[in-house]
Design a protein around this motif. Sequence first.
Motif, PDB file in Angstrom:
ATOM      1  N   SER A 105      -5.644   4.606  -4.895  1.00  0.00           N
ATOM      2  CA  SER A 105      -4.239   4.755  -5.275  1.00  0.00           C
ATOM      3  C   SER A 105      -3.918   3.899  -6.490  1.00  0.00           C
ATOM      4  CB  SER A 105      -3.329   4.374  -4.108  1.00  0.00           C
ATOM      5  OG  SER A 105      -3.479   5.253  -3.020  1.00  0.00           O
ATOM      6  N   SER A 106      -4.503   2.695  -6.556  1.00  0.00           N
ATOM      7  CA  SER A 106      -4.272   1.811  -7.693  1.00  0.00           C
ATOM      8  C   SER A 106      -4.812   2.428  -8.982  1.00  0.00           C
ATOM      9  CB  SER A 106      -4.921   0.451  -7.451  1.00  0.00           C
ATOM     10  OG  SER A 106      -4.328  -0.208  -6.343  1.00  0.00           O
ATOM     11  N   ARG A 158       0.831   4.071  -3.052  1.00  0.00           N
ATOM     12  CA  ARG A 158       0.598   5.447  -2.619  1.00  0.00           C
ATOM     13  C   ARG A 158       1.649   6.390  -3.208  1.00  0.00           C
ATOM     14  NH1 ARG A 158       1.083   5.060   3.111  1.00  0.00           N
ATOM     15  NH2 ARG A 158      -1.076   4.310   3.218  1.00  0.00           N
ATOM     16  N   GLU A 203      -8.664   3.344   0.168  1.00  0.00           N
ATOM     17  CA  GLU A 203      -7.420   4.045  -0.170  1.00  0.00           C
ATOM     18  C   GLU A 203      -6.582   3.250  -1.158  1.00  0.00           C
ATOM     19  OE1 GLU A 203      -3.148   5.474   1.684  1.00  0.00           O
ATOM     20  OE2 GLU A 203      -4.622   4.524   3.004  1.00  0.00           O
ATOM     21  N   PHE A 204      -6.492   1.937  -0.937  1.00  0.00           N
ATOM     22  CA  PHE A 204      -5.674   1.128  -1.832  1.00  0.00           C
ATOM     23  C   PHE A 204      -6.223   1.152  -3.247  1.00  0.00           C
ATOM     24  CE2 PHE A 204      -4.817  -2.949  -3.932  1.00  0.00           C
ATOM     25  CZ  PHE A 204      -3.441  -2.879  -4.015  1.00  0.00           C
ATOM     26  N   TYR A 205      -7.533   1.005  -3.407  1.00  0.00           N
ATOM     27  CA  TYR A 205      -8.106   0.984  -4.752  1.00  0.00           C
ATOM     28  C   TYR A 205      -8.016   2.350  -5.419  1.00  0.00           C
ATOM     29  CZ  TYR A 205      -9.802  -3.662  -3.572  1.00  0.00           C
ATOM     30  OH  TYR A 205      -9.861  -4.990  -3.215  1.00  0.00           O
ATOM     31  N   THR A 248      -8.829  -1.891   0.956  1.00  0.00           N
ATOM     32  CA  THR A 248      -9.402  -0.635   1.449  1.00  0.00           C
ATOM     33  C   THR A 248      -9.712   0.334   0.318  1.00  0.00           C
ATOM     34  OG1 THR A 248      -7.199   0.336   1.714  1.00  0.00           O
ATOM     35  CG2 THR A 248      -8.120  -0.831   3.618  1.00  0.00           C
ATOM     36  N   LEU A 255      -4.899  -4.178   1.854  1.00  0.00           N
ATOM     37  CA  LEU A 255      -5.002  -4.307   0.407  1.00  0.00           C
ATOM     38  C   LEU A 255      -6.448  -4.428  -0.068  1.00  0.00           C
ATOM     39  CD1 LEU A 255      -2.003  -6.738  -0.147  1.00  0.00           C
ATOM     40  CD2 LEU A 255      -2.034  -4.254  -0.377  1.00  0.00           C
ATOM     41  N   ILE A 283       0.837  -1.204   0.000  1.00  0.00           N
ATOM     42  CA  ILE A 283       0.000   0.000   0.000  1.00  0.00           C
ATOM     43  C   ILE A 283       0.870   1.251   0.000  1.00  0.00           C
ATOM     44  CG2 ILE A 283      -0.293   0.207   2.515  1.00  0.00           C
ATOM     45  CD1 ILE A 283      -3.288   0.942   1.827  1.00  0.00           C
TER      46      ILE A 283
END
Length: 288
Positions: A177-178, A145, A173-175, A171, A169, A141
């Motif tokens: 950022s991805s 980021r 935030e993770f998606y 969350t 992985l 993550i």
Amino acid sequence: MTDSWVNETLYPDWGQRFRVKRELARVKSDFQDIMIFESFTHGRVMLLDGVVQITEADEFVYQEMLTHVPLLAHGDARRVLIIGAGDGGVLRRVLQHRNVERAVMVEIDGDVIRLAKEHLPGIAGDAWHDPRAQVIVGDGIHYVREAEAGSFDAIIVDSTDPIGVGEVLFTDEFYASSARLLSDRGLIVNQCGVPAMQADELRETSIRRAKSFADVWAYVAAVPTYVGGYMTLGWAAKDASLRTLPSAEIARRAEAAGVVGRTRYWTPEIHAAAFHLPPYIAEHLPRT
């Protein structure tokens, strides 16, 4: 001589067990308990925190579907980010695609990589030494980021379930950022559990992925040692047309990529069919 057995601990009321021929490693890393043993039926087996991650007997099912489906659906994925997958199997399959120029693998637990190299060398093969590969022991993550926007065409997440070390992985935030670091036709896939037993995992992660991607769905693979029937692999893409390719076009891309003749589960027909979900699975996905 008394038989030695290992019982999987994923579900409290149902599971599987293996008769152990020989224990190879048992390590408590900074992140999880790692065990590798040789079984009588499935070759060598790796467990993390008591949950089966991979067996030599059926690893090809999961690894092929997690890798070949997104890369061939994209059609021109030159830069691939792998999160997790410390055994090296996904890295190996990514590098089978001749158009891949760069494959970055970020695994948080260096002990998983070390033990896989020592006790499961056939899973990754020569992938560790491929000049296109960059293997980083670090936090996935944090990597997404900080990565440059648009720097990858595909992301493959091979993590544990959304508890413990793998929780971050799954969350929002993770998606988000991805989505930022993916190119215009980029996509991300990740394991979403066995819906017969883990329907909440598929439903909740699909809702989260839909906040950042235009096309959210899932596809299935039948992995014998992932108890409970079909394993779902979550799909999130910026371009909805990527998951509706006919099998003839998928076959053409597989030929161009150099994948034909190197798979034991994946075929163009299975690729196309995997997105046609049984109702008991599809009901947990966002309505399109």
